[in-house]
Design a protein around this motif. Structure first.
Motif, PDB file in Angstrom:
ATOM      1  N   SER A 182     140.410  56.539  72.394  1.00 44.78           N
ATOM      2  CA  SER A 182     139.937  56.696  71.020  1.00 44.78           C
ATOM      3  C   SER A 182     139.475  58.135  70.780  1.00 44.78           C
ATOM      4  O   SER A 182     139.580  58.990  71.632  1.00 44.78           O
ATOM      5  CB  SER A 182     138.797  55.713  70.719  1.00 44.78           C
ATOM      6  N   GLY A 240     138.418  40.709  61.022  1.00 42.31           N
ATOM      7  CA  GLY A 240     139.759  41.273  61.058  1.00 42.31           C
ATOM      8  C   GLY A 240     139.878  42.777  61.015  1.00 42.31           C
ATOM      9  O   GLY A 240     140.981  43.296  61.007  1.00 42.31           O
ATOM     10  N   SER A 241     138.780  43.529  60.979  1.00 42.51           N
ATOM     11  CA  SER A 241     138.920  44.991  60.991  1.00 42.51           C
ATOM     12  C   SER A 241     137.952  45.586  62.016  1.00 42.51           C
ATOM     13  O   SER A 241     136.823  45.935  61.692  1.00 42.51           O
ATOM     14  CB  SER A 241     138.664  45.572  59.603  1.00 42.51           C
ATOM     15  N   PRO A 242     138.398  45.676  63.275  1.00 41.37           N
ATOM     16  CA  PRO A 242     137.523  46.169  64.336  1.00 41.37           C
ATOM     17  C   PRO A 242     137.071  47.619  64.095  1.00 41.37           C
ATOM     18  O   PRO A 242     137.767  48.394  63.442  1.00 41.37           O
ATOM     19  CB  PRO A 242     138.367  46.066  65.599  1.00 41.37           C
ATOM     20  N   ILE A 243     135.916  47.948  64.615  1.00 42.63           N
ATOM     21  CA  ILE A 243     135.378  49.305  64.498  1.00 42.63           C
ATOM     22  C   ILE A 243     136.005  50.160  65.588  1.00 42.63           C
ATOM     23  O   ILE A 243     135.880  49.854  66.777  1.00 42.63           O
ATOM     24  CB  ILE A 243     133.845  49.303  64.641  1.00 42.63           C
ATOM     25  N   SER A 244     136.663  51.220  65.194  1.00 44.00           N
ATOM     26  CA  SER A 244     137.312  52.109  66.146  1.00 44.00           C
ATOM     27  C   SER A 244     136.263  52.830  67.002  1.00 44.00           C
ATOM     28  O   SER A 244     135.343  53.448  66.482  1.00 44.00           O
ATOM     29  CB  SER A 244     138.158  53.140  65.392  1.00 44.00           C
ATOM     30  N   ALA A 280     132.878  42.794  63.074  1.00 43.46           N
ATOM     31  CA  ALA A 280     134.042  43.434  62.454  1.00 43.46           C
ATOM     32  C   ALA A 280     135.349  42.843  62.991  1.00 43.46           C
ATOM     33  O   ALA A 280     136.299  42.642  62.234  1.00 43.46           O
ATOM     34  CB  ALA A 280     133.995  44.940  62.690  1.00 43.46           C
ATOM     35  N   ARG A 281     135.398  42.559  64.300  1.00 42.95           N
ATOM     36  CA  ARG A 281     136.611  41.939  64.853  1.00 42.95           C
ATOM     37  C   ARG A 281     136.812  40.538  64.296  1.00 42.95           C
ATOM     38  O   ARG A 281     137.939  40.108  64.073  1.00 42.95           O
ATOM     39  CB  ARG A 281     136.523  41.885  66.383  1.00 42.95           C
TER      40      ARG A 281
END
Length: 165
Positions: free
Chosen positions: A124, A38-42, A34-35
């Motif tokens: 988080s 470009g959209s990392p997992i929160s 995901a990183r």
């Protein structure tokens, strides 16, 4: 605890640790992919750190003790006379048991406080209080295993190194 019950508990804890390891691998790989796009997992790091690792560690401690796979520094022990070896094992085991029991108590106190305030990760949304109970449960199981072994030594006169089951 019977030998059959001990083996079942060992097998159960091994499966639990394996499932936690698999979960950690999935979350880590998913987070890395995901990183990359470009959209990392929160919360992926927190899930691995606060959820999967404690399960693997405390289940693993109990399994390692049960299988006699824990680290033993026998450098001095093997040079002692047999009578002193038994006393050294007894004193060492008692110290480890007392320390583990104290750690079990204090981690339980901390876990109940974390539950009271519904503690989450500082960075988080991931709640960490439920898994704070893994430490006292794991340490409690270790204390029970050690107490059972200690009673077996008292009953048979043989230490774990001499073949107490």
């Amino acid at each position: 605890m019977s030998a059959l019950g001990s083996r079942r508990l060992e097998k159960f804890l091994t499966v639990i640790a394996g499932v936690a390891l698999f979960g950690l691998m999935i979350v880590t790989v998913a987070g890395a992919v995901a990183r990359t796009v470009g959209s990392p997992i929160s919360g992926s790091i927190e899930l691995g750190t606060f959820w999967f690792m404690p399960i693997m560690v405390f289940a693993g401690i109990c399994v390692a003790y049960s299988q006699r796979e824990h680290i033993a520094a026998d450098l001095i022990y093997v040079r002692m006379p047999r009578a002193i070896q038994r006393e050294a094992v007894a004193v060492g085991s008692l110290l480890v048991w007392v320390f583990s029991l104290a750690a079990c108590y204090f981690t339980f106190v901390e876990a109940t406080e974390a539950m009271r305030v519904q503690r989450t990760s500082s960075s988080s949304w991931v709640p960490i209080w439920p898994l704070m109970f893994v430490a006292p449960v794991g340490l409690g199981l270790l204390c029970i295993q050690m107490a059972v072994d200690g009673l077996a030594v008292v009953r048979t006169g043989k230490t774990r190194k001499e073949g107490v089951a």
